[in-house]
Design an enzyme around this catalytic site. Structure first.
Site, PDB file in Angstrom:
ATOM      1  N   SER A 284       0.738  -1.389  -0.055  1.00 30.54           N
ATOM      2  CA  SER A 284       0.013  -0.050   0.095  1.00 30.54           C
ATOM      3  C   SER A 284       1.098   1.525   0.078  1.00 30.54           C
ATOM      4  CB  SER A 284      -0.754   0.040   1.381  1.00 30.54           C
ATOM      5  OG  SER A 284      -1.993   0.903   1.065  1.00 30.54           O
TER       6      SER A 284
ATOM      7  N   ASP B  45      -5.413  -3.701  -2.619  1.00 27.70           N
ATOM      8  CA  ASP B  45      -4.432  -3.387  -1.619  1.00 27.70           C
ATOM      9  C   ASP B  45      -3.773  -4.530  -1.103  1.00 27.70           C
ATOM     10  OD1 ASP B  45      -2.957  -2.151   0.903  1.00 27.70           O
ATOM     11  OD2 ASP B  45      -4.382  -0.501   0.577  1.00 27.70           O
TER      12      ASP B  45
END
Length: 296
Positions: A38, A185
């Protein structure tokens, strides 16, 4: 000293990484390999592209994070339509602006694909929710998708890793079958991939320094669940952190800089300059205090 670096996820809290990097640089540590999930993938990619801490800070300071949010135009014209978009497109924002920003930063250093980086220097963690797999880019691209990693865009990998579920729309990745995988993510399956540099003997080739945007697992406070929305956030947060918290609790915590930044929400893209400075200062202070006694 040459080290390997691991950066956790944390959304806009990533400004704290800049302060930590200031401290790391002051102690003359340099990264041989980097990885992240991320927001951590963004910092890792910039380090791999040979950005100095001064260059990174200058680019982050002038960034208006709110402008990274790009809902489809029709949702801005029709009230409540963003929730329909969430249902059908699986996210509120396209994430194209985020990818373009990352692309421009990397292009300024003539980095476009993984083939233009030193082999093994950068690893980006993503989650394939179609196949139910944690995927490390570029390592797993050929095996899982039949994609030549040398030609895979770094900016695309980082954008996929930063695709916070329901907030940004998932990216699609073609594979060996006719169906495309939905990628979100990397933090969904491993928000802090401290394990990634272990060899087959479960050892590291050099010191590994982890930078984690949260307090130590031993100091985590219980979460108050008062309604269905709190429960959703609780479920999602538990999913993101359970695997890594279990690993970190068993690993050598003496190699992790914990930066407690719970006062800032992960998706608060309306950060003002003062909040950015506070995050940077917290990261710097934590790194300075930690590195005085590292490595032990």
């Amino acid at each position: 000293m040459k080290i390997d670096g691991v950066f956790s996820g944390g959304g806009v809290k990533a400004y704290a990484f800049l302060g930590a990097l200031q401290g790391i640089n002051a102690w003359n540590h340099s990264f041989e390999r980097v990885t992240g999930s991320s927001a951590g993938a963004i910092l890792a990619a910039l380090i791999a592209a040979d950005y100095s801490i001064e260059e990174m800070e200058a680019n982050f300071q002038k960034l208006n994070t709110a402008k990274l949010l790009d809902p489809p135009k029709w949702t801005t014209l029709i009230p409540f339509s963003k929730w329909l978009n969430l249902y059908f497109q699986l996210g509120l924002y396209k994430g194209d602006r985020l990818e373009k920003w990352i692309y421009k930063l990397l292009a300024a250093k003539s980095i476009y694909t993984f083939g233009e980086l030193k082999p093994g220097y950068l690893r980006v963690v993503v989650s394939d929710i179609s196949l139910g797999k944690l995927v490390v880019i570029p390592d797993d691209l050929e095996r899982i998708y039949g994609i030549n990693p040398d030609y895979f865009p770094v900016a695309k990998a980082v954008r996929m890793s930063s695709g916070f579920p329901y907030f940004f729309m998932p990216k699609k990745l073609p594979g060996k079958s006719n169906k495309k995988s939905l990628i979100v993510d990397g933090g969904l399956l491993s928000n802090f991939p401290l394990w990634i540099f272990k060899n087959e003997n479960n050892r590291n080739a050099r010191p590994v320094l982890g930078i984690k945007l949260s307090g130590s697992p031993e100091n985590e406070k219980p979460r108050e669940i008062r309604n269905a929305l709190d429960m959703f956030h609780g479920l999602f947060s538990t999913m993101m952190h359970a695997h890594d918290a279990r690993y970190v609790s068993k690993s050598d915590q003496n190699n992790i800089i914990f930066i407690p930044v719970e006062h800032v929400d992960t998706t608060d893209f309306k950060l003002n300059r003062d909040t950015k400075e506070i995050l940077i200062q917290i990261g710097h202070n934590r790194a300075e205090a930690f590195l005085k006694h590292w490595p032990k």
